[in-house]
Design a protein around this motif. Structure first.
Motif, mmCIF file in Angstrom:
data_model
loop_
_atom_site.group_PDB
_atom_site.id
_atom_site.type_symbol
_atom_site.label_atom_id
_atom_site.label_comp_id
_atom_site.label_asym_id
_atom_site.label_seq_id
_atom_site.Cartn_x
_atom_site.Cartn_y
_atom_site.Cartn_z
ATOM 1 N N TYR A 174 -0.054 37.683 54.637
ATOM 2 C CA TYR A 174 -0.102 36.618 55.648
ATOM 3 C C TYR A 174 -0.703 37.132 56.944
ATOM 4 C CZ TYR A 174 2.910 33.991 52.495
ATOM 5 O OH TYR A 174 3.411 33.330 51.404
ATOM 6 N N ASP A 175 -0.403 38.364 57.299
ATOM 7 C CA ASP A 175 -1.007 38.970 58.483
ATOM 8 C C ASP A 175 -2.522 39.028 58.338
ATOM 9 O OD1 ASP A 175 1.463 39.427 59.712
ATOM 10 O OD2 ASP A 175 1.740 41.286 58.616
ATOM 11 N N ALA A 176 -2.988 39.424 57.149
ATOM 12 C CA ALA A 176 -4.427 39.505 56.910
ATOM 13 C C ALA A 176 -5.087 38.144 57.045
ATOM 14 C CB ALA A 176 -4.693 40.102 55.526
ATOM 15 N N ALA A 177 -4.427 37.101 56.541
ATOM 16 C CA ALA A 177 -4.973 35.751 56.655
ATOM 17 C C ALA A 177 -5.047 35.314 58.114
ATOM 18 C CB ALA A 177 -4.125 34.773 55.845
ATOM 19 N N LEU A 178 -4.017 35.639 58.907
ATOM 20 C CA LEU A 178 -4.025 35.296 60.327
ATOM 21 C C LEU A 178 -5.175 35.987 61.051
ATOM 22 C CD1 LEU A 178 -0.238 35.400 61.325
ATOM 23 C CD2 LEU A 178 -1.743 33.404 61.343
ATOM 24 N N VAL A 179 -5.385 37.252 60.744
ATOM 25 C CA VAL A 179 -6.482 37.989 61.364
ATOM 26 C C VAL A 179 -7.823 37.369 60.969
ATOM 27 C CG1 VAL A 179 -7.693 40.203 61.405
ATOM 28 C CG2 VAL A 179 -5.208 40.142 61.579
ATOM 29 N N GLY A 180 -7.940 36.942 59.713
ATOM 30 C CA GLY A 180 -9.164 36.290 59.265
ATOM 31 C C GLY A 180 -9.434 34.991 60.004
ATOM 32 N N LEU A 181 -8.398 34.205 60.231
ATOM 33 C CA LEU A 181 -8.560 32.956 60.976
ATOM 34 C C LEU A 181 -8.972 33.226 62.425
ATOM 35 C CD1 LEU A 181 -5.504 30.899 59.660
ATOM 36 C CD2 LEU A 181 -7.928 30.429 59.247
#
Length: 514
Positions: A320-327
């Motif tokens: 989920y952290d990786a997805a947030l960084v991607g956004l």
């Protein structure tokens, strides 16, 4: 337009370029730019940057696939730590080879045909991974998709800059970065949800969609007018510019300016010409920016983002952290696209390097001073251990790595991410643009490969904080390099940017003050 009518127009445009006051030229430029119909230009750019979407998709392809293959029942496909590291990093070797070949493809096939050519190894690479029966097919597929990514990375920015006009070139120049980020996000989403429903092989099948769409759309797009003129195809270049700008616009003046600029340059660069500051200065600046871009740590952060979050033990799960960084990355690139032609390139580069410096320094100091035992305890709890975790208050200090990573990616995506690609296509002289853009890609991906291979060894030997402190030092160098070496190209035509390196920095700056 008759040939007899063209020569006076050439002389007038050439003369006005050197002698007209800047205020008059700007008025003419604004009037001309307001009359342009950009719809077809946007379609051509969209068709090209589908290659960047495929590149972003392929770059992070191992992220959801490696966990699936680590538990695969077939020994021929099962990945151990050694195989997994090569499955992730061999893509960059392919990208370096693609950049090397782009030196020839760009100048012989042209920008558009080179982008179309990249679809062949990309489609074959995805097909190999989708049908893989062993690790060899997986690695070969990664090399081929990396090779295609290297070709598109060198050719697409040049194609976009040469078909765009100064009014929108900054905004359109960020499109490759936006589409690469979007491709990565699509992969993350598909990897999380499609893999739950179907086999991991379908991710490779999904990668074929942008590739096939790109080659289909590019069949109907024109080639770069500058490239066509460099090949002596004047009528075709005029038709290309007419299609891009619209029949009802005064594109003939722009055509003559481009033609005049191309005429002054020889077809190919010679060894003797490399000593000319007009040639070697922009090449050194472009290569230096790509080198510093990678040394700032962006590829290591993106490739090892989830392991970094697991080691630093943020509150949320690593995926989920990786997805947030991607956004955040996508949002920041979009902001940069809107600011590129308003704030200028250099101010965004300064802000970007400053943000990356603060982020890397914060991450390094946090890892150094927060006890590892505290990290390990929180990691076991945040990763969802099967045992019931003890009831304890949440330690919000573990949000620091997440916030630092988000701030780092935000800074990178607003400056040193998209602008290095844009400036590469803007400042390189036409006669060296094909070779030099390929050299930039080779430098970039060889540096990225070396860093990703050394990153884990340095972490194991010296600790996770050492790479981040090193990246912080490099970001300081980025600030100095921007101030000393990088020219401002906002609202400058490619011909005016070339004149900067011919006449020198002082005369270029004086043209802004008039």
């Amino acid at each position: 337009m008759e040939p007899s009518m063209r020569e006076p127009l050439v002389r007038r445009s050439s003369s006005s370029y050197h002698t007209f006051p800047e205020s008059i030229r700007r008025g003419l430029d604004k009037e001309y730019l307001r009359s342009l119909n950009n719809k077809r230009l946007y379609v051509a750019v969209f068709a090209a940057v589908l290659g960047n979407l495929s590149f972003g998709f392929a770059l992070v392809y191992p992220s959801p696939v490696i966990p699936a293959l680590e538990a695969h029942p077939n020994p021929a496909l099962r990945l151990d730590r050694y195989r997994a590291s090569w499955f992730g990093s061999v893509f960059m070797l392919g990208a370096a080879a693609g950049g090397l070949s782009a030196m020839l493809l760009n100048d012989h096939l042209g920008r558009k045909l080179s982008i179309m050519f990249s679809a062949v190894p990309s489609a074959v690479g995805y097909a190999l991974m989708a049908s893989a029966q062993g690790i060899e097919m997986l690695l070969l597929g990664r090399v081929l998709t990396g090779y295609a990514g290297g070709v598109t990375a060198a050719c697409i920015p040049v194609y976009i800059s040469e078909i765009s006009h100064p009014g929108v070139r900054g905004m359109l120049g960020t499109c490759p970065q936006i589409m690469a980020v979007l491709g990565s996000l699509i992969l993350y989403v598909l990897g999380k949800y499609l893999w739950l429903l179907l086999d991991w092989r379908w991710l490779a099948v999904a990668g074929e969609v942008p590739v096939l769409t790109m080659i289909l759309l590019l069949c109907f797009m024109p080639n770069s007018p500058r490239f066509l003129l460099s090949q002596g195809k004047e009528d075709e270049a005029l038709r290309s510019l007419c299609w891009l700008r619209g029949r009802d616009t005064d594109y003939a003046q722009e055509y003559e300016q481009i033609k005049d600029s191309v005429r002054k340059q020889s077809q190919h660069i010679s060894c003797a010409e490399i000593k000319d500051p007009f040639i070697y200065k922009p090449i050194l600046i472009a290569v230096g920016m790509r080198f510093l871009q990678q040394l700032s740590g962006v590829t290591c952060v993106l490739v090892y983002l989830q392991p970094i979050f697991k080691k630093t033990a943020v509150i949320l799960k690593a995926e989920y952290d990786a997805a947030l960084v991607g956004l955040v990355r996508l949002f920041s690139v979009a902001i940069a696209a809107m600011l590129m032609d308003k704030a200028g390139r250099k101010i965004l580069l300064f802000v970007s390097a400053g943000a990356m410096l603060v982020s890397n320094l914060t991450m390094g100091l946090y890892i150094h001073f927060v006890p590892s035992s505290q990290n390990d305890t929180i990691t076991n709890r945040t990763l969802g251990s099967l045992a019931s975790p003890p009831v304890e208050p949440i330690n919000y200090i573990t949000l620091i790595p997440l916030l630092a990573a988000m701030f780092f990616i935000m800074g990178y995506a607003m400056g040193w991410g998209p602008i290095t690609w844009l400036l590469m296509s803007e400042i390189l002289p036409l006669k060296a643009r094909g070779v030099a853009s390929g050299l930039c890609v080779v430098m970039s991906w060889l540096t990225a490969f070396a860093l990703t291979q050394l990153f884990l060894e340095v972490v194991e030997s010296f600790g996770l904080e050492v790479p981040f402190l090193f990246f912080a030092v490099i970001c300081t160098g980025n600030i100095l390099f921007t101030g000393c070496c990088v020219p401002e190209t906002k609202r400058r035509s490619l011909e005016q940017i070339e004149a900067f390196f011919k006449t020198g920095r002082k005369s270029f700056l004086r043209s802004f003050r008039r």
